[in-house]
Design an enzyme around this catalytic site. Structure first.
Site, mmCIF file in Angstrom:
data_model
loop_
_atom_site.group_PDB
_atom_site.id
_atom_site.type_symbol
_atom_site.label_atom_id
_atom_site.label_comp_id
_atom_site.label_asym_id
_atom_site.label_seq_id
_atom_site.Cartn_x
_atom_site.Cartn_y
_atom_site.Cartn_z
ATOM 1 N N GLU A 19 -27.313 -37.935 4.921
ATOM 2 C CA GLU A 19 -26.050 -37.205 4.986
ATOM 3 C C GLU A 19 -25.054 -38.008 5.789
ATOM 4 O OE1 GLU A 19 -24.347 -32.745 6.190
ATOM 5 O OE2 GLU A 19 -26.442 -33.311 6.555
ATOM 6 N N ASP A 28 -16.769 -51.093 5.593
ATOM 7 C CA ASP A 28 -17.800 -50.299 6.283
ATOM 8 C C ASP A 28 -19.185 -50.915 6.064
ATOM 9 O OD1 ASP A 28 -18.792 -48.327 7.898
ATOM 10 O OD2 ASP A 28 -18.846 -46.782 6.350
#
Length: 389
Positions: A12, A98
């Site tokens: 998650e 990222d």
């Protein structure tokens, strides 16, 4: 989603969660990334779900809890694939923003870069989002400017991942923004004044740092080659203008073995796709020789068209002998050539040329009457001319 059955939760993030799904059609397993933010529309409401390839693990899961670092051969293999991923993205006008161990996925030693939710175009207008990338892997230009950074930030993040794979420890584990800069200066040292000046030009708030020499990259393992350390230092250069690119990293001596293996594999694939057949090779050579002869013939015909030859008689033709009367005796000398030309009976006398009298269009001269029985009418072939000239 009716075609898939949820098996379990994989992970998650801030904006999404990843589930392991099984297809009800083929029975294979996939990864489903479902966005947390819902959308509302006139026709339908819900959330976006992306079905992706299911990988075995990510880099963070690979190195988490390990007591012994990976072999340098394995490290080199993974880093070569990561640099190829970044090079492919950057050459196509996208940078990731990222890069971190959690977003680098592995399946059967094949590495893939995932999670493109933060990607931007290299041609988009600056400034970009300031607080991008995970803090530990954030480049100095992202920390010290108001969003003025480039694709070079991906190389800084890849260098941090490089160190973490090799040492099993993060390189710059800052607790906050200020601590992150401090951790970088502790290892690399404070940058040159020209670099700080560039950063200040795109920063509303001024900053100054006390001078630090830096301890250098504190590798916790001693079995890495000097070439490995050379590439690592090039990737975490403080000034982005001095930082290596992904394309340059792929050409670094550290990856020489990978480049050679990749070249050999490519040659093997080409050989498998185009096997060598002696018969085919002979046919190819014969075709080349035939085409060569055809070119010669074509060139010869073109020369003949440009310079046409004059057509001569189709057979050898003997001209009639002339019988002339009224010859005079040669007083100076007699030539055997004249005898052969004028024939016998002239006694070496040359013919006397007499003027012709024109007596009318329908009347013939005496000389023409004498010559008529001895002359044969011969028709010469016409000369062919090109272009009506």
């Amino acid at each position: 989603m009716k075609n898939y059955k949820a098996i379990g939760k994989i992970g998650e993030g801030t904006f999404s969660e990843v589930m392991k799904m099984q297809s009800l059609r083929d029975g294979n397993y996939y990864a489903c990334k479902q966005m947390k933010q819902r959308f509302e529309s006139d026709r339908k409401s819900g959330s976006l779900a992306l079905i992706c390839e299911l990988m075995d693990m990510n880099i963070y899961e690979l190195i988490r809890g390990r007591r012994h670092p990976l072999s340098e051969k394995k490290i080199r293999y993974y880093m070569y694939q990561l640099c190829k991923s970044l090079d492919h993205m950057h050459r196509n006008g996208i940078f990731h923003r990222d890069v971190k161990p959690e977003n680098i996925l592995i399946k059967q030693d094949v590495l893939k870069l995932g999670d493109f939710g933060s990607c931007r175009s290299v041609y988009s207008k600056q400034p970009y989002t300031e607080y991008i990338s995970t803090r530990w892997y954030r480049a100095p230009e992202c920390l010290l400017t108001d969003g003025f950074y480039t694709y070079k930030m991906d190389l800084w993040s890849a260098g941090c991942v490089f160190y973490e794979i090799a040492s099993l420890q993060p390189l710059f584990p800052g607790a906050n923004e200020l601590d992150q800069i401090s951790k970088i200066h502790d290892v690399i040292g404070t940058p040159a004044q020209k670099t700080l000046t560039k950063f200040k030009q795109s920063r509303a708030m001024s900053f100054d740092f006390p001078f630090k020499k830096g301890s250098g990259i504190p590798l916790l393992t001693t079995n890495l080659s000097p070439q490995c350390l050379s590439l690592l230092h090039s990737m975490v250069a403080y000034d982005p203008d001095e930082r290596i690119t992904a394309r340059q990293a792929l050409q670094h001596p550290y990856f020489q073995e990978q480049r050679a293996a990749e070249k050999q594999a490519l040659a093997s694939r080409r050989k498998a796709c185009f096997p060598e057949h002696p018969v085919a090779a002979e046919a190819l050579r014969h075709g080349w020789q035939t085409s060569k002869e055809a070119r010669k013939q074509k060139q010869s015909l073109k020369q003949e068209e440009d310079h046409p030859k004059r057509q001569g008689p189709a057979y050898i033709m003997e001209l009639p002998k002339l019988k002339l009367s009224g010859v005079t005796k040669l007083s100076s000398y007699s030539s055997p050539t004249l005898h052969s030309v004028f024939g016998s009976g002239t006694n070496g006398k040359a013919p006397v040329l007499r003027p012709l009298k024109c007596v009318g269009a329908n009347k013939k001269t005496d000389l023409q009457k004498d010559l008529k029985p001895a002359l044969k009418q011969c028709r010469l072939p016409t000369i062919e001319r090109k272009g009506g000239e």
